[in-house]
Design a protein around this motif. Structure first.
Motif, mmCIF file in Angstrom:
data_model
loop_
_atom_site.group_PDB
_atom_site.id
_atom_site.type_symbol
_atom_site.label_atom_id
_atom_site.label_comp_id
_atom_site.label_asym_id
_atom_site.label_seq_id
_atom_site.Cartn_x
_atom_site.Cartn_y
_atom_site.Cartn_z
ATOM 1 N N CYS A 78 46.120 73.296 23.455
ATOM 2 C CA CYS A 78 45.085 72.431 22.879
ATOM 3 C C CYS A 78 45.671 71.031 22.716
ATOM 4 O O CYS A 78 46.893 70.864 22.751
ATOM 5 C CB CYS A 78 44.537 73.002 21.569
ATOM 6 N N PRO A 79 44.838 70.017 22.562
ATOM 7 C CA PRO A 79 45.325 68.629 22.511
ATOM 8 C C PRO A 79 46.350 68.370 21.402
ATOM 9 O O PRO A 79 47.205 67.503 21.555
ATOM 10 C CB PRO A 79 44.055 67.810 22.273
ATOM 11 N N LEU A 80 46.273 69.097 20.304
ATOM 12 C CA LEU A 80 47.203 68.857 19.194
ATOM 13 C C LEU A 80 48.558 69.527 19.414
ATOM 14 O O LEU A 80 49.510 69.253 18.708
ATOM 15 C CB LEU A 80 46.588 69.365 17.882
ATOM 16 N N LEU A 81 48.650 70.396 20.416
ATOM 17 C CA LEU A 81 49.888 71.117 20.729
ATOM 18 C C LEU A 81 50.315 70.775 22.153
ATOM 19 O O LEU A 81 50.231 71.598 23.057
ATOM 20 C CB LEU A 81 49.679 72.629 20.571
ATOM 21 N N PRO A 82 50.803 69.545 22.373
ATOM 22 C CA PRO A 82 51.098 69.103 23.740
ATOM 23 C C PRO A 82 52.343 69.773 24.313
ATOM 24 O O PRO A 82 53.231 70.194 23.586
ATOM 25 C CB PRO A 82 51.337 67.603 23.567
ATOM 26 N N ARG A 83 52.382 69.858 25.616
ATOM 27 C CA ARG A 83 53.583 70.336 26.306
ATOM 28 C C ARG A 83 54.522 69.141 26.408
ATOM 29 O O ARG A 83 54.173 68.099 26.956
ATOM 30 C CB ARG A 83 53.220 70.864 27.689
ATOM 31 N N VAL A 84 55.726 69.286 25.876
ATOM 32 C CA VAL A 84 56.684 68.183 25.832
ATOM 33 C C VAL A 84 57.459 68.082 27.137
ATOM 34 O O VAL A 84 57.727 67.009 27.633
ATOM 35 C CB VAL A 84 57.649 68.353 24.636
ATOM 36 N N TRP A 85 57.852 69.214 27.697
ATOM 37 C CA TRP A 85 58.521 69.231 28.980
ATOM 38 C C TRP A 85 58.246 70.559 29.670
ATOM 39 O O TRP A 85 57.915 71.537 29.047
ATOM 40 C CB TRP A 85 60.027 68.974 28.865
ATOM 41 N N GLU A 86 58.378 70.548 30.987
ATOM 42 C CA GLU A 86 58.144 71.741 31.788
ATOM 43 C C GLU A 86 59.488 72.378 32.129
ATOM 44 O O GLU A 86 60.443 71.680 32.474
ATOM 45 C CB GLU A 86 57.457 71.370 33.105
ATOM 46 N N ARG A 87 59.547 73.692 32.072
ATOM 47 C CA ARG A 87 60.731 74.410 32.523
ATOM 48 C C ARG A 87 60.644 74.513 34.039
ATOM 49 O O ARG A 87 59.607 74.967 34.563
ATOM 50 C CB ARG A 87 60.781 75.780 31.877
ATOM 51 N N PRO A 88 61.695 74.117 34.757
ATOM 52 C CA PRO A 88 61.640 74.204 36.224
ATOM 53 C C PRO A 88 61.499 75.652 36.684
ATOM 54 O O PRO A 88 62.000 76.569 36.039
ATOM 55 C CB PRO A 88 62.984 73.640 36.675
#
Length: 90
Positions: A78-88
């Motif tokens: 949801c917009p309030l719980l953003p993904r900070v970085w992606e695991r490769p």
């Protein structure tokens, strides 16, 4: 007398990191604060973290997140719980 307490003298800009299941509190000792203190709390989870409210004390934030589109029992999304970085990908 039954518990051991750890205390830290923190200064502006310091960061304290602990497992959120740790019983914790902020204190100015026995005196009242002479100024307002501002804090920020950040919580991180891996990309497989599932939103699962833990009890009635979470009702207010649970309702808020559900209204933003976060489904209970589903991965955080949801917009309030953003993904900070992606695991490769492996």
């Amino acid at each position: 007398d039954r518990h051991e307490f750890a205390t830290f003298a923190l200064e502006p800009g310091d960061c304290l990191v602990f497992d959120l299941r740790t019983l914790h509190r902020a204190s100015a000792g026995s005196r009242p604060l002479d100024k307002t203190i501002h804090r920020i709390a950040l919580r991180f989870g891996n990309q497989d973290t599932v939103f699962q409210p833990r009890g009635p004390w979470t009702k207010e934030i649970t309702d808020y997140l559900v209204n933003l589109g976060q489904a209970v029992g589903a991965k955080l999304d949801c917009p309030l719980l953003p993904r900070v970085w992606e695991r490769p990908e492996a």
